[in-house]
Write an enzyme that holds these catalytic residues in place. Sequence first.
Site, PDB file in Angstrom:
ATOM      1  N   HIS A 257      43.650   0.378 -42.657  1.00 24.65           N
ATOM      2  CA  HIS A 257      44.690  -0.653 -42.605  1.00 24.65           C
ATOM      3  C   HIS A 257      44.866  -1.217 -43.999  1.00 24.65           C
ATOM      4  O   HIS A 257      43.885  -1.583 -44.646  1.00 24.65           O
ATOM      5  CB  HIS A 257      44.309  -1.762 -41.623  1.00 24.65           C
ATOM      6  CG  HIS A 257      45.482  -2.601 -41.236  1.00 24.65           C
ATOM      7  ND1 HIS A 257      46.079  -3.471 -42.112  1.00 24.65           N
ATOM      8  CD2 HIS A 257      46.187  -2.672 -40.088  1.00 24.65           C
ATOM      9  CE1 HIS A 257      47.109  -4.046 -41.506  1.00 24.65           C
ATOM     10  NE2 HIS A 257      47.195  -3.578 -40.283  1.00 24.65           N
ATOM     11  N   HIS A 364      40.172   1.206 -40.048  1.00 25.56           N
ATOM     12  CA  HIS A 364      40.779   0.435 -38.971  1.00 25.56           C
ATOM     13  C   HIS A 364      40.762   1.159 -37.625  1.00 25.56           C
ATOM     14  O   HIS A 364      40.444   0.573 -36.612  1.00 25.56           O
ATOM     15  CB  HIS A 364      42.213   0.120 -39.373  1.00 25.56           C
ATOM     16  CG  HIS A 364      42.947  -0.751 -38.410  1.00 25.56           C
ATOM     17  ND1 HIS A 364      42.462  -1.966 -38.010  1.00 25.56           N
ATOM     18  CD2 HIS A 364      44.142  -0.580 -37.772  1.00 25.56           C
ATOM     19  CE1 HIS A 364      43.317  -2.527 -37.162  1.00 25.56           C
ATOM     20  NE2 HIS A 364      44.328  -1.699 -36.988  1.00 25.56           N
ATOM     21  N   ARG A 399      48.121   7.467 -36.810  1.00 26.01           N
ATOM     22  CA  ARG A 399      48.558   6.693 -35.642  1.00 26.01           C
ATOM     23  C   ARG A 399      49.693   5.748 -36.016  1.00 26.01           C
ATOM     24  O   ARG A 399      49.599   5.010 -37.001  1.00 26.01           O
ATOM     25  CB  ARG A 399      47.389   5.874 -35.111  1.00 26.01           C
ATOM     26  CG  ARG A 399      47.772   4.972 -33.959  1.00 26.01           C
ATOM     27  CD  ARG A 399      46.648   4.017 -33.637  1.00 26.01           C
ATOM     28  NE  ARG A 399      46.454   3.051 -34.693  1.00 26.01           N
ATOM     29  CZ  ARG A 399      46.521   1.726 -34.533  1.00 26.01           C
ATOM     30  NH1 ARG A 399      46.794   1.221 -33.352  1.00 26.01           N
ATOM     31  NH2 ARG A 399      46.313   0.915 -35.534  1.00 26.01           N
TER      32      ARG A 399
HETATM   33  C1  LIG Z   1      41.465  -6.251 -35.856  1.00 26.26           C
HETATM   34  C2  LIG Z   1      42.192  -5.218 -35.064  1.00 26.26           C
HETATM   35  C3  LIG Z   1      43.538  -5.379 -34.767  1.00 26.26           C
HETATM   36  C4  LIG Z   1      44.218  -4.408 -34.021  1.00 26.26           C
HETATM   37  N1  LIG Z   1      45.522  -4.619 -33.687  1.00 26.26           N
HETATM   38  C5  LIG Z   1      46.153  -3.722 -32.880  1.00 26.26           C
HETATM   39  C6  LIG Z   1      47.467  -3.976 -32.396  1.00 26.26           C
HETATM   40  O1  LIG Z   1      48.053  -5.014 -32.674  1.00 26.26           O
HETATM   41  N2  LIG Z   1      48.051  -3.039 -31.600  1.00 26.26           N
HETATM   42  C7  LIG Z   1      47.417  -1.875 -31.236  1.00 26.26           C
HETATM   43  O2  LIG Z   1      47.988  -1.062 -30.506  1.00 26.26           O
HETATM   44  N3  LIG Z   1      46.163  -1.634 -31.669  1.00 26.26           N
HETATM   45  C8  LIG Z   1      45.513  -2.528 -32.459  1.00 26.26           C
HETATM   46  N4  LIG Z   1      44.240  -2.275 -32.867  1.00 26.26           N
HETATM   47  C9  LIG Z   1      43.562  -1.092 -32.347  1.00 26.26           C
HETATM   48  C10 LIG Z   1      43.227  -1.327 -30.879  1.00 26.26           C
HETATM   49  O3  LIG Z   1      42.840  -2.666 -30.704  1.00 26.26           O
HETATM   50  C11 LIG Z   1      42.114  -0.411 -30.413  1.00 26.26           C
HETATM   51  O4  LIG Z   1      42.372   0.902 -30.771  1.00 26.26           O
HETATM   52  C12 LIG Z   1      41.975  -0.475 -28.895  1.00 26.26           C
HETATM   53  O5  LIG Z   1      41.873  -1.802 -28.470  1.00 26.26           O
HETATM   54  C13 LIG Z   1      40.756   0.321 -28.461  1.00 26.26           C
HETATM   55  O6  LIG Z   1      40.546   0.057 -27.115  1.00 26.26           O
HETATM   56  P1  LIG Z   1      39.366   0.775 -26.357  1.00 26.26           P
HETATM   57  O7  LIG Z   1      39.420   0.292 -24.962  1.00 26.26           O
HETATM   58  O8  LIG Z   1      39.427   2.233 -26.594  1.00 26.26           O
HETATM   59  O9  LIG Z   1      38.027   0.262 -27.099  1.00 26.26           O
HETATM   60  P2  LIG Z   1      37.518  -1.199 -27.455  1.00 26.26           P
HETATM   61  O10 LIG Z   1      38.524  -2.240 -27.203  1.00 26.26           O
HETATM   62  O11 LIG Z   1      36.940  -1.125 -28.811  1.00 26.26           O
HETATM   63  O12 LIG Z   1      36.339  -1.424 -26.419  1.00 26.26           O
HETATM   64  C14 LIG Z   1      35.132  -0.704 -26.526  1.00 26.26           C
HETATM   65  C15 LIG Z   1      34.202  -1.178 -25.424  1.00 26.26           C
HETATM   66  O13 LIG Z   1      33.103  -0.275 -25.350  1.00 26.26           O
HETATM   67  C16 LIG Z   1      31.899  -1.015 -25.243  1.00 26.26           C
HETATM   68  N5  LIG Z   1      30.817  -0.164 -25.760  1.00 26.26           N
HETATM   69  C17 LIG Z   1      30.741   0.501 -26.935  1.00 26.26           C
HETATM   70  N6  LIG Z   1      29.585   1.185 -27.016  1.00 26.26           N
HETATM   71  C18 LIG Z   1      28.913   0.957 -25.868  1.00 26.26           C
HETATM   72  C19 LIG Z   1      27.655   1.363 -25.350  1.00 26.26           C
HETATM   73  N7  LIG Z   1      26.820   2.154 -26.044  1.00 26.26           N
HETATM   74  N8  LIG Z   1      27.286   0.927 -24.128  1.00 26.26           N
HETATM   75  C20 LIG Z   1      28.086   0.095 -23.410  1.00 26.26           C
HETATM   76  N9  LIG Z   1      29.290  -0.329 -23.850  1.00 26.26           N
HETATM   77  C21 LIG Z   1      29.698   0.104 -25.055  1.00 26.26           C
HETATM   78  C22 LIG Z   1      32.172  -2.255 -26.062  1.00 26.26           C
HETATM   79  O14 LIG Z   1      31.250  -3.287 -25.729  1.00 26.26           O
HETATM   80  C23 LIG Z   1      33.608  -2.554 -25.647  1.00 26.26           C
HETATM   81  O15 LIG Z   1      33.619  -3.237 -24.419  1.00 26.26           O
HETATM   82  C24 LIG Z   1      43.542  -3.233 -33.600  1.00 26.26           C
HETATM   83  C25 LIG Z   1      42.191  -3.073 -33.898  1.00 26.26           C
HETATM   84  C26 LIG Z   1      41.511  -4.050 -34.617  1.00 26.26           C
HETATM   85  C27 LIG Z   1      40.051  -3.864 -34.908  1.00 26.26           C
END
Ligand SMILES: Cc1cc2nc3c(=O)[nH]c(=O)nc-3n(C[C@H](O)[C@H](O)[C@H](O)COP(=O)(O)OP(=O)(O)OC[C@H]3O[C@@H](n4cnc5c(N)ncnc54)[C@H](O)[C@@H]3O)c2cc1C
Length: 564
Positions: A257, A364, A399
């Site tokens: 980012h 990011h 992305r």
């Molecule tokens: C600061 C920031 C801003 C962003 N802004 C945007 C945006 O505006 N729009 C957009 O589309 N995307 C955005 N993104 C990207 C987007 O937020 C993520 O790609 C998306 O939320 C990922 O979702 P997910 O459910 O795959 O994982 P996450 O939301 O990362 O969730 C991962 C989960 O896995 C759990 N976990 C991990 N390892 C383990 C383990 N070993 N055992 C048990 N649990 C575990 C964690 O505790 C968590 O609950 C942003 C990312 C960041 C960091």
Amino acid sequence: MGDPLVDRRYLIPFRSPLLPQIFTDVLVVGGGVAGLRAALEVRDRGGDAIVLAKAPLEVSSTAWAQGGIAAAIDPDDTAEAHAVDTLEVGCGLNDPAAVHLMTEAGPAEIDALRRFGMRLDEADDGAIDLAREGGHRRRRIVHTDGAATGRELVRVLRERVALGARKSGGSIRIFEHCFAIDLLSSARGDGRVLGAITHHPRHGLQLIWAKATVIASGGLGQVFRETTNPRVATGDGIAMAWRAGASVADLEFVQFHPTVLYVAGAARALLSEAVRGEGAWLVDRDGRRFMQDAHPMAELAPRDVVSRTIAATLARTGESHVWLDLRPIGAARFAQRFPGLDALVRSFGLDPASDPVPVHPAAHYTIGGVRCDLHGRTDLPGLFACGEAGASGVHGANRLASNSLLEGLVFGGRAGAAALEEEAAPPERIIADVAMSHRAELDVSDVRSSLRSAVWRNAGIVRTGSRLDDLLDMLDFWGRYSLDKIFDDTEGWELQNQISNATLLAKASRWRRESRGTHAREDFPESRGEFATRACWRRDREAPEMFGATTEASAETASSESPA
Ligand SMILES: Cc1cc2nc3c(=O)[nH]c(=O)nc-3n(C[C@H](O)[C@H](O)[C@H](O)COP(=O)(O)OP(=O)(O)OC[C@H]3O[C@@H](n4cnc5c(N)ncnc54)[C@H](O)[C@@H]3O)c2cc1C
């Protein structure tokens, strides 16, 4: 001596009959948007799901998401136009079927969120306020409270889970602070995944048996010293799927980012792309806009282009950061549109009306992950992946902004539905033996911080073959005395996962001798026809397997330097 990255199957020794056992239909590792959406789908179809989150649900990339969710909901917009922008930014490596599926499903997912009670910002006329971000030709990003979309999304999904199933008879149990250490593999020889071994500070080790397991554990951004990602983003799910024998793909593609607050001592807080969408400029130390010369879309060029242009500007000026000039937006409009960011900037004594904000790129988004199809199926029976931990091919080599929350919603739902269809497999007796290491004690946090610095330096925004070779040598050295240990806490397991992931990322980056999308090689600055393909890696194979090849012609036109 063997290779611990390949030889080690389980991180801890255990005997299944001696541990407490829990049973469910679908085990979801991860409580972000992808995992919660998968679990809701399981419940709505009458199944039982357990969601594991190693931290509270409010600590995830999802909860931290700012800019919003992309979807073609404007009457003048279309799913096709959204797909075109997504494909263009993806530089020839997207799976077109995944892209079309996602952009077509987008409006219905936003409708569902609104029905669940999600608040979205509205314009003066009461219509949903749509923002524009880099690489999008239209305004199509829905958002909440300016740049607090993720917090509202988690609130709504959590409430939806708590409501319980009205008709379906299904259920969802959420286990917070529960760490998944490893997937359980069947001894029957087909690699079937039967659930996971977990650790909870109060309940200790437990086995959770499920007919299907969904990896939704997010990305691996914490492997870089500079990252926007929360502490939980250590890529555990990717590493544990690798150990279980699943293919991982596209790990060379990490999105950086461009605009992360760069103030000594401050957390690496993101200044959302939407800020540039509202008109903020990127300027060098002389106050000169430098993006206009670099790309026709200037500050709204794709993120890889902006990040690389910042890196080149810093190399030229010798500064540690550039500046985001908020004055073109106006202080009043900035405060009204981005109240959280306004407070953040002011908390460091910066006045948006007069002070440009120091910014720098940071890791990011993890584009690669566990290779999966459009239903989240991996190449192991019983194992699914979605969200940032998965590699469905929807993003290609880069992305498009705000497509990842949408990806989590669409592919999380699909993975949940497909997982519930799996045939149940009975629990098995699993005996995991791990030889005791006689090497010295380890300072885990010291290795971790050396690792993160080395990955940032050698596999960051711009890469070369020789720096990647150096990184692989370092990782091999650290791996020799870190991957042979048996840890009994999450810090140790996370370090082992990070060493595996960093090695896979470095190998994939070294293999791709070209520049494409987010992957920039100084020694191979152009896209090359022979690399117009995705690649996946598996524990039982030395070389990568290529798949999803695009045509050379489309690869040529898809060079990330072309206007997006
Ligand atoms: C600061 C920031 C801003 C962003 N802004 C945007 C945006 O505006 N729009 C957009 O589309 N995307 C955005 N993104 C990207 C987007 O937020 C993520 O790609 C998306 O939320 C990922 O979702 P997910 O459910 O795959 O994982 P996450 O939301 O990362 O969730 C991962 C989960 O896995 C759990 N976990 C991990 N390892 C383990 C383990 N070993 N055992 C048990 N649990 C575990 C964690 O505790 C968590 O609950 C942003 C990312 C960041 C960091």
